[in-house]
Design a protein around this motif. Structure first.
Motif, short mmCIF file in Angstrom:
data_model
loop_
_atom_site.label_atom_id
_atom_site.label_comp_id
_atom_site.label_asym_id
_atom_site.label_seq_id
_atom_site.Cartn_x
_atom_site.Cartn_y
_atom_site.Cartn_z
N ALA A 1 0.84 -1.20 0.00
CA ALA A 1 0.00 0.00 0.00
C ALA A 1 0.87 1.25 0.00
CB ALA A 1 -0.91 -0.01 1.23
N PHE A 2 0.38 2.29 -0.64
CA PHE A 2 1.07 3.58 -0.70
C PHE A 2 0.10 4.67 -0.25
CE2 PHE A 2 3.00 0.76 -3.74
CZ PHE A 2 4.37 0.98 -3.59
N ALA A 3 0.49 5.44 0.78
CA ALA A 3 -0.35 6.54 1.26
C ALA A 3 -0.25 7.68 0.25
CB ALA A 3 0.13 7.00 2.64
N THR A 4 -1.41 8.07 -0.30
CA THR A 4 -1.40 9.04 -1.39
C THR A 4 -2.68 9.87 -1.39
OG1 THR A 4 -1.19 9.23 -3.80
CG2 THR A 4 -2.39 7.31 -2.99
N ASP A 5 -2.60 11.05 -2.01
CA ASP A 5 -3.84 11.80 -2.21
C ASP A 5 -4.15 11.94 -3.70
OD1 ASP A 5 -2.21 13.84 -3.19
OD2 ASP A 5 -2.65 15.23 -1.56
N ASP A 6 -3.21 11.44 -4.56
CA ASP A 6 -3.45 11.57 -6.00
C ASP A 6 -3.29 10.25 -6.76
OD1 ASP A 6 -0.71 11.15 -6.00
OD2 ASP A 6 -0.20 13.13 -6.83
N GLY A 7 -2.92 9.17 -6.06
CA GLY A 7 -2.78 7.87 -6.71
C GLY A 7 -1.48 7.67 -7.45
N SER A 8 -0.63 8.69 -7.51
CA SER A 8 0.62 8.53 -8.26
C SER A 8 1.88 8.82 -7.44
CB SER A 8 0.62 9.39 -9.52
OG SER A 8 0.58 10.76 -9.17
N SER B 1 -4.01 10.16 5.43
CA SER B 1 -4.09 9.74 4.04
C SER B 1 -5.54 9.54 3.61
CB SER B 1 -3.31 8.43 3.85
OG SER B 1 -3.32 8.07 2.50
N PRO B 2 -5.95 10.21 2.52
CA PRO B 2 -7.33 10.04 2.04
C PRO B 2 -7.53 8.73 1.29
CG PRO B 2 -6.16 11.59 0.63
CD PRO B 2 -5.22 11.21 1.75
N MET B 3 -6.42 8.11 0.83
CA MET B 3 -6.54 6.83 0.14
C MET B 3 -5.21 6.12 0.12
SD MET B 3 -6.89 7.58 -3.92
CE MET B 3 -6.24 9.10 -4.55
N PHE B 4 -5.28 4.84 -0.23
CA PHE B 4 -4.09 4.01 -0.40
C PHE B 4 -4.14 3.37 -1.77
CE2 PHE B 4 -4.78 4.12 4.19
CZ PHE B 4 -3.52 4.51 4.63
N LEU C 1 -7.43 1.55 -5.87
CA LEU C 1 -7.26 2.73 -5.03
C LEU C 1 -8.31 2.62 -3.94
CD1 LEU C 1 -6.81 5.56 -7.70
CD2 LEU C 1 -5.04 4.50 -6.28
N ARG C 2 -7.86 2.49 -2.70
CA ARG C 2 -8.80 2.34 -1.58
C ARG C 2 -9.00 3.70 -0.92
NH1 ARG C 2 -6.35 -3.25 1.02
NH2 ARG C 2 -6.76 -4.53 -0.82
N LYS C 3 -10.13 4.31 -1.26
CA LYS C 3 -10.44 5.64 -0.70
C LYS C 3 -11.08 5.47 0.68
CE LYS C 3 -11.02 8.18 -4.97
NZ LYS C 3 -10.77 7.40 -6.11
N LEU C 4 -10.68 6.34 1.61
CA LEU C 4 -11.23 6.30 2.96
C LEU C 4 -12.36 7.32 3.07
CD1 LEU C 4 -7.73 6.01 4.18
CD2 LEU C 4 -9.46 4.61 5.23
N SER D 1 -9.48 3.00 10.94
CA SER D 1 -10.02 2.94 9.58
C SER D 1 -8.91 2.71 8.56
CB SER D 1 -10.80 4.21 9.25
OG SER D 1 -9.96 5.35 9.27
N ARG D 2 -7.72 3.27 8.81
CA ARG D 2 -6.61 3.07 7.89
C ARG D 2 -6.02 1.67 8.02
NH1 ARG D 2 -8.06 7.80 8.37
NH2 ARG D 2 -7.70 9.37 6.79
N LEU D 3 -5.99 1.14 9.24
CA LEU D 3 -5.53 -0.24 9.44
C LEU D 3 -6.43 -1.21 8.69
CD1 LEU D 3 -4.46 -0.40 13.19
CD2 LEU D 3 -3.02 -0.88 11.21
N GLU D 4 -7.73 -0.99 8.77
CA GLU D 4 -8.67 -1.86 8.05
C GLU D 4 -8.44 -1.79 6.54
OE1 GLU D 4 -12.75 -1.08 9.15
OE2 GLU D 4 -12.22 -1.13 11.28
N ALA D 5 -8.10 -0.59 6.05
CA ALA D 5 -7.91 -0.41 4.60
C ALA D 5 -6.68 -1.14 4.08
CB ALA D 5 -7.82 1.07 4.28
#
Length: 136
Positions: free
Chosen positions: A4-11, A20-23, A38-41, A55-59
């Motif tokens: 997983a990569f912590a990202t806000d733009d997917g790249s 992080s809004p998504m991974f 892309l797993r958005k939270l 919530s991030r651990l679950e993701a």
């Protein structure tokens, strides 16, 4: 292995674990890496720190590694207890470059930290290397 990569733009890796809004989740083997999803939270208002971490651990609970820009001490402890290795990289690191570095490490002699993670993953699944995609 799933990474997983912590990202806000997917790249790019450009987010703190707790914010992080998504991974971006990739499957990485010695043959290459591919984006799985892309797993958005969900943006939950009034969520306390523990809730954000939960919530991030679950993701990312099915991932072996998580690349982040930063992670707090309590979150890092909870992540590692779940047998997920946090990897800090510089802000804005391109995800595709990090995936390529991982593939290169898997093709050669992985550094000690990665070899340990791979052994742990193999033991937890109870399968040989060939079954979990590490051997080409």
């Amino acid at each position: 292995m799933k990474v997983a990569f912590a990202t806000d733009d997917g790249s790019r890796v450009n987010a703190h674990f707790g914010q992080s809004p998504m991974f971006a989740v990739y499957n990485v083997t010695k043959n290459g890496g591919e984006l799985l999803e892309l797993r958005k939270l969900p943006a939950l208002l009034n969520q306390d720190e523990a809730g954000k971490i939960d919530s991030r651990l679950e993701a990312v609970e099915d991932c072996t590694l998580i690349f982040i820009m930063q992670i707090g001490a309590s979150a890092a402890a909870r992540v590692t207890r779940r047998k997920i290795m946090p990897v800090k990289v510089p802000f804005g690191s391109p995800i595709d470059e990090q995936v390529k570095r991982l593939v290169d490490m898997l093709q050669g002699k992985p550094p000690m930290w990665l070899a340990k993670v791979l052994r742990s993953e193999e033991e937890s699944t109870g399968e040989g290397e060939e079954a979990n995609g590490i051997v080409g």
